[in-house]
Design a protein around this motif. Structure first.
Motif, PDB file in Angstrom:
ATOM      1  N   VAL A 120      12.521  31.482  34.267  1.00 14.72           N
ATOM      2  CA  VAL A 120      12.430  31.049  32.870  1.00 14.72           C
ATOM      3  C   VAL A 120      11.010  31.264  32.361  1.00 14.72           C
ATOM      4  O   VAL A 120      10.056  31.234  33.133  1.00 14.72           O
ATOM      5  CB  VAL A 120      12.822  29.561  32.685  1.00 14.72           C
ATOM      6  N   ASP A 121      10.909  31.468  31.053  1.00 18.47           N
ATOM      7  CA  ASP A 121       9.612  31.606  30.399  1.00 18.47           C
ATOM      8  C   ASP A 121       9.239  30.222  29.866  1.00 18.47           C
ATOM      9  O   ASP A 121       9.803  29.763  28.883  1.00 18.47           O
ATOM     10  CB  ASP A 121       9.711  32.629  29.281  1.00 18.47           C
ATOM     11  N   LEU A 122       8.307  29.552  30.507  1.00 22.07           N
ATOM     12  CA  LEU A 122       7.921  28.202  30.123  1.00 22.07           C
ATOM     13  C   LEU A 122       6.983  28.161  28.930  1.00 22.07           C
ATOM     14  O   LEU A 122       6.677  27.093  28.420  1.00 22.07           O
ATOM     15  CB  LEU A 122       7.279  27.492  31.311  1.00 22.07           C
ATOM     16  N   SER A 123       6.560  29.313  28.446  1.00 25.26           N
ATOM     17  CA  SER A 123       5.637  29.333  27.304  1.00 25.26           C
ATOM     18  C   SER A 123       6.377  29.203  25.974  1.00 25.26           C
ATOM     19  O   SER A 123       5.751  29.066  24.940  1.00 25.26           O
ATOM     20  CB  SER A 123       4.833  30.640  27.329  1.00 25.26           C
ATOM     21  N   ARG A 124       7.685  29.235  25.995  1.00 19.73           N
ATOM     22  CA  ARG A 124       8.458  29.128  24.743  1.00 19.73           C
ATOM     23  C   ARG A 124       8.554  27.718  24.261  1.00 19.73           C
ATOM     24  O   ARG A 124       8.626  26.779  24.880  1.00 19.73           O
ATOM     25  CB  ARG A 124       9.863  29.677  24.938  1.00 19.73           C
TER      26      ARG A 124
END
Length: 140
Positions: free
Chosen positions: A136-140
């Motif tokens: 997952v991209d946690l920066s979103r």
């Protein structure tokens, strides 16, 4: 993919309040494999004195996710899992060992075997699970 070692993975586990509540500890964290242990105590049992199914499910879920993390890196979430309860779990220790079966750049499929260890050291397989995780991209 950023890789983390055993110490960092142990810190991730220690940062999970529920993992602390059940007393889980990471004992193995290596490429395509993770092993969690939970010392058994009265609060983790159901009304017949067996380990509660929720504890078994937790062990499978987290072992699968940690194993997947060895292939995908630390920013992952469980996509789902199935578990089969094979026999009631009882004893002094629960051990969940998960291995990566297959992985791509973003997903991993893992299998997990959960054993209960008795007072005399006898191990009995009490559950088996299969599940997956994805990055997952946690920066979103």
């Amino acid at each position: 993919m950023p890789e983390i070692g055993f110490d960092e993975a142990s810190e991730v586990l220690a940062a999970q309040p529920f993992s602390v509540l059940v007393g889980a500890r990471l004992v193995t964290y290596e490429r395509d494999r993770a092993v969690l242990e939970i010392p058994l105590r009265q609060e983790l049992l159901q009304q017949f004195g067996f380990v509660h199914g929720g504890v078994l499910s937790y062990a499978a879920d987290n072992a699968i996710t940690f194993a997947a993390g060895t292939a995908l890196g630390p920013s992952i979430v469980t996509t789902g899992f199935t578990i089969d309860y094979l026999r009631p779990a009882q004893g002094t220790l629960l051990r969940a060992e998960a291995r990566v079966v297959e992985s791509t750049k973003r997903r991993a499929l893992c299998r997990c075997e959960i054993v209960s260890i008795g007072d005399d050291g006898t191990e009995k397989v009490c559950a088996a699970a299969q599940g997956g995780a994805r990055s997952v991209d946690l920066s979103r």
